[in-house]
Design an enzyme around this catalytic site. Structure first.
Site, PDB file in Angstrom:
ATOM      1  N   SER A  93       0.853  -1.201   0.000  1.00  0.00           N
ATOM      2  CA  SER A  93       0.000   0.000   0.000  1.00  0.00           C
ATOM      3  C   SER A  93       0.880   1.238   0.000  1.00  0.00           C
ATOM      4  O   SER A  93       1.986   1.215   0.551  1.00  0.00           O
ATOM      5  CB  SER A  93      -0.873   0.016   1.256  1.00  0.00           C
ATOM      6  OG  SER A  93      -1.519   1.266   1.394  1.00  0.00           O
ATOM      7  N   TYR A 127      -2.208  -0.749   9.998  1.00  0.00           N
ATOM      8  CA  TYR A 127      -2.222  -1.137   8.589  1.00  0.00           C
ATOM      9  C   TYR A 127      -0.918  -0.717   7.899  1.00  0.00           C
ATOM     10  O   TYR A 127      -0.264  -1.502   7.214  1.00  0.00           O
ATOM     11  CB  TYR A 127      -3.426  -0.488   7.923  1.00  0.00           C
ATOM     12  CG  TYR A 127      -3.604  -0.802   6.464  1.00  0.00           C
ATOM     13  CD1 TYR A 127      -4.100  -2.040   6.061  1.00  0.00           C
ATOM     14  CD2 TYR A 127      -3.281   0.132   5.487  1.00  0.00           C
ATOM     15  CE1 TYR A 127      -4.283  -2.332   4.717  1.00  0.00           C
ATOM     16  CE2 TYR A 127      -3.455  -0.148   4.141  1.00  0.00           C
ATOM     17  CZ  TYR A 127      -3.964  -1.387   3.762  1.00  0.00           C
ATOM     18  OH  TYR A 127      -4.130  -1.668   2.426  1.00  0.00           O
TER      19      TYR A 127
HETATM   20  P1  NAD Z   1     -10.805  -6.857  -0.113  1.00  0.00           P
HETATM   21  O1  NAD Z   1     -11.188  -6.811   1.324  1.00  0.00           O
HETATM   22  O2  NAD Z   1     -11.792  -6.567  -1.143  1.00  0.00           O
HETATM   23  O3  NAD Z   1     -10.099  -8.253  -0.441  1.00  0.00           O
HETATM   24  C1  NAD Z   1      -9.164  -8.839   0.426  1.00  0.00           C
HETATM   25  C2  NAD Z   1      -9.331 -10.347   0.354  1.00  0.00           C
HETATM   26  O4  NAD Z   1      -8.375 -10.942   1.248  1.00  0.00           O
HETATM   27  C3  NAD Z   1     -10.723 -10.827   0.825  1.00  0.00           C
HETATM   28  O5  NAD Z   1     -11.306 -11.660  -0.168  1.00  0.00           O
HETATM   29  C4  NAD Z   1     -10.432 -11.576   2.109  1.00  0.00           C
HETATM   30  O6  NAD Z   1     -11.315 -12.659   2.362  1.00  0.00           O
HETATM   31  C5  NAD Z   1      -9.003 -12.047   1.877  1.00  0.00           C
HETATM   32  N1  NAD Z   1      -8.323 -12.359   3.129  1.00  0.00           N
HETATM   33  C6  NAD Z   1      -8.288 -11.594   4.255  1.00  0.00           C
HETATM   34  N2  NAD Z   1      -7.618 -12.228   5.220  1.00  0.00           N
HETATM   35  C7  NAD Z   1      -7.195 -13.422   4.700  1.00  0.00           C
HETATM   36  C8  NAD Z   1      -6.452 -14.521   5.209  1.00  0.00           C
HETATM   37  N3  NAD Z   1      -6.035 -14.525   6.473  1.00  0.00           N
HETATM   38  N4  NAD Z   1      -6.191 -15.566   4.401  1.00  0.00           N
HETATM   39  C9  NAD Z   1      -6.644 -15.578   3.117  1.00  0.00           C
HETATM   40  N5  NAD Z   1      -7.368 -14.571   2.583  1.00  0.00           N
HETATM   41  C10 NAD Z   1      -7.639 -13.507   3.360  1.00  0.00           C
HETATM   42  O7  NAD Z   1      -9.597  -5.841  -0.242  1.00  0.00           O
HETATM   43  P2  NAD Z   1      -8.856  -5.262  -1.541  1.00  0.00           P
HETATM   44  O8  NAD Z   1      -9.070  -3.818  -1.516  1.00  0.00           O
HETATM   45  O9  NAD Z   1      -9.142  -6.054  -2.745  1.00  0.00           O
HETATM   46  O10 NAD Z   1      -7.365  -5.517  -1.048  1.00  0.00           O
HETATM   47  C11 NAD Z   1      -6.435  -6.358  -1.728  1.00  0.00           C
HETATM   48  C12 NAD Z   1      -5.047  -5.952  -1.251  1.00  0.00           C
HETATM   49  O11 NAD Z   1      -4.792  -4.610  -1.668  1.00  0.00           O
HETATM   50  C13 NAD Z   1      -4.925  -5.950   0.276  1.00  0.00           C
HETATM   51  O12 NAD Z   1      -3.665  -6.442   0.651  1.00  0.00           O
HETATM   52  C14 NAD Z   1      -5.061  -4.489   0.623  1.00  0.00           C
HETATM   53  O13 NAD Z   1      -4.443  -4.177   1.844  1.00  0.00           O
HETATM   54  C15 NAD Z   1      -4.387  -3.839  -0.561  1.00  0.00           C
HETATM   55  N6  NAD Z   1      -4.760  -2.442  -0.770  1.00  0.00           N
HETATM   56  C16 NAD Z   1      -6.071  -2.071  -0.979  1.00  0.00           C
HETATM   57  C17 NAD Z   1      -6.373  -0.723  -1.166  1.00  0.00           C
HETATM   58  C18 NAD Z   1      -7.792  -0.227  -1.397  1.00  0.00           C
HETATM   59  O14 NAD Z   1      -8.021   0.993  -1.357  1.00  0.00           O
HETATM   60  N7  NAD Z   1      -8.748  -1.104  -1.658  1.00  0.00           N
HETATM   61  C19 NAD Z   1      -5.353   0.236  -1.134  1.00  0.00           C
HETATM   62  C20 NAD Z   1      -4.037  -0.173  -0.928  1.00  0.00           C
HETATM   63  C21 NAD Z   1      -3.755  -1.515  -0.752  1.00  0.00           C
END
Ligand code: NAD
Length: 255
Positions: free
Chosen positions: A139, A152
Site C-alpha cells: 500500500s 495497517y
Molecule cells: P478486499 O477486502 O476486497 O479483499 C481482500 C481479500 O483478502 C478478501 O477476499 C479476504 O477474504 C481475503 N483475506 C483476508 N484475510 C485473509 C487470510 N487470512 N487468508 C486468506 N485470505 C484472506 O480488499 P482489496 O481492496 O481487494 O485488497 C487487496 C489488497 O490490496 C490488500 O492487501 C489491501 O491491503 C491492498 N490495498 C487495498 C487498497 C484499497 O483501497 N482497496 C489500497 C491499498 C492496498
C-alpha cells in the site's frame, strides 16, 4: 510449452479477483486462494463459466501449516507454481492510541506474516527450479503517514521490506520479487471504510482528517488498474525489474 501457473491470495474479491481474472484472460492457469471459502467458490465458478482456468483453494494465510499444506496441494494438483501474488489483506482503522491488541495482531498476522508464510512456501520451491516471480500488493500507506492507519501502514511497510529483502536473496536464482503499492482502490475494503461514495470523495479531495493528500488524477483506482501493474511485474516485460515498489495511486503520494 509448459503452462504458466500463478497462485493468487485474496482472490475472492477486490484486487485479488481482478488479478485472477486478468492473468487467466492472458492464458495463465490460476490457483485462487482466500479464507472466505463461500465467496471464493462463487468467484471461481463465475470465472470458469467464462472459460477461464481458475481453481479455488480455501486457506488462511495466517497459518504456516495451512499454507505449507496448501502449496503442496496446489503443486500436486496443478503443477509447479511459477508466479505468486500476495493480495490477501485486512484493514482495521482507528487512532493508534485506541487500537486493541487484537486489532494490531489481526492486521500484522494477515498483511505481514501471511506474506511471509506464502512467500517462504512458494519461493523455497521456486529456488529448486531456478525461476519464478513474486508480487506483493502492499500500500502507499507503507511510505506516507495517514491518520487512523497506524497498524495497517506498519503491516504494509513490513510486507514491503520483506519482499525487497527476499528479492535480493533470490535474484541469483532468477527469481524476481516486486511490490505494487496501490492507493485508494474501489473494492469491498474501501467501501467498508465509509460508504463507497464518501470514501471515494474523501480519497480524491484529500480530507485532512482521513488522508494526507488527495489524488491528483481525480479518481480512485479500479481493481483492474492495480491488476495491470501486477501482471506487468509478473511478466517477461519486467524481466530486468526486481526489488521494485510500483506505486499505483493516481499521484497521491508521488511528486
Ligand atoms: P478486499 O477486502 O476486497 O479483499 C481482500 C481479500 O483478502 C478478501 O477476499 C479476504 O477474504 C481475503 N483475506 C483476508 N484475510 C485473509 C487470510 N487470512 N487468508 C486468506 N485470505 C484472506 O480488499 P482489496 O481492496 O481487494 O485488497 C487487496 C489488497 O490490496 C490488500 O492487501 C489491501 O491491503 C491492498 N490495498 C487495498 C487498497 C484499497 O483501497 N482497496 C489500497 C491499498 C492496498
Amino acid at each position: 510449452m509448459q503452462e504458466t501457473l500463478a497462485l493468487v491470495t485474496g482472490a475472492a474479491g477486490g484486487i485479488g479477483e481482478a488479478v485472477t481474472r486478468l492473468l487467466a484472460e492472458q492464458g495463465t492457469t490460476v490457483a485462487a486462494v482466500d479464507r472466505d471459502a463461500e465467496r471464493l467458490t462463487e468467484t471461481a465458478a463465475l470465472l470458469r463459466k467464462e472459460g477461464l482456468a481458475v481453481t479455488e483453494f480455501a486457506a488462511d494465510v495466517t497459518s504456516s501449516s495451512a499454507v505449507e499444506r496448501l502449496v503442496e496441494e496446489v503443486e500436486t494438483r496443478l503443477g509447479p507454481v511459477h508466479q505468486l501474488v500476495n493480495a490477501a489483506g485486512v484493514l482495521r482503522l482507528g487512532p493508534a492510541h485506541t487500537l486493541t491488541d487484537e486489532d494490531w495482531t489481526a492486521t500484522l498476522s494477515v498483511n505481514a506474516t501471511g506474506v511471509f508464510h506464502m512467500s517462504r512456501a512458494v519461493v523455497a520451491r521456486m529456488i529448486r527450479r531456478r525461476t519464478g516471480a513474486v508480487v506483493t500488493v502492499a500500500s502507499n500507506a507503507a511510505g506516507t503517514a495517514r491518520a487512523e492507519m497506524a497498524a495497517y501502514a506498519a503491516s504494509k511497510a513490513a510486507a514491503t521490506a520483506f519482499t525487497k529483502c527476499l528479492g535480493l536473496e533470490v535474484a541469483s536464482y532468477g527469481i524476481r520479487c516486486n511490490v505494487v503499492a496501490p492507493g485508494s482502490t474501489d473494492t469491498p475494503m474501501l467501501r467498508g471504510m465509509h460508504t463507497a461514495e464518501t470514501a471515494a470523495q474523501a480519497s480524491v479531495a484529500g480530507r485532512p482528517d482521513q488522508y494526507r493528500v488527495g489524488i491528483p488524477l481525480g479518481k480512485v483506482a479500479l481493481p483492474e488498474d492495480v491488476a495491470r501493474a501486477v501482471a506487468f511485474l509478473l511478466s517477461d516485460d519486467a524481466g530486468h525489474i526486481t526489488m521494485h515498489e510500483l506505486t499505483v495511486d493516481g499521484g497521491a503520494t508521488l511528486g
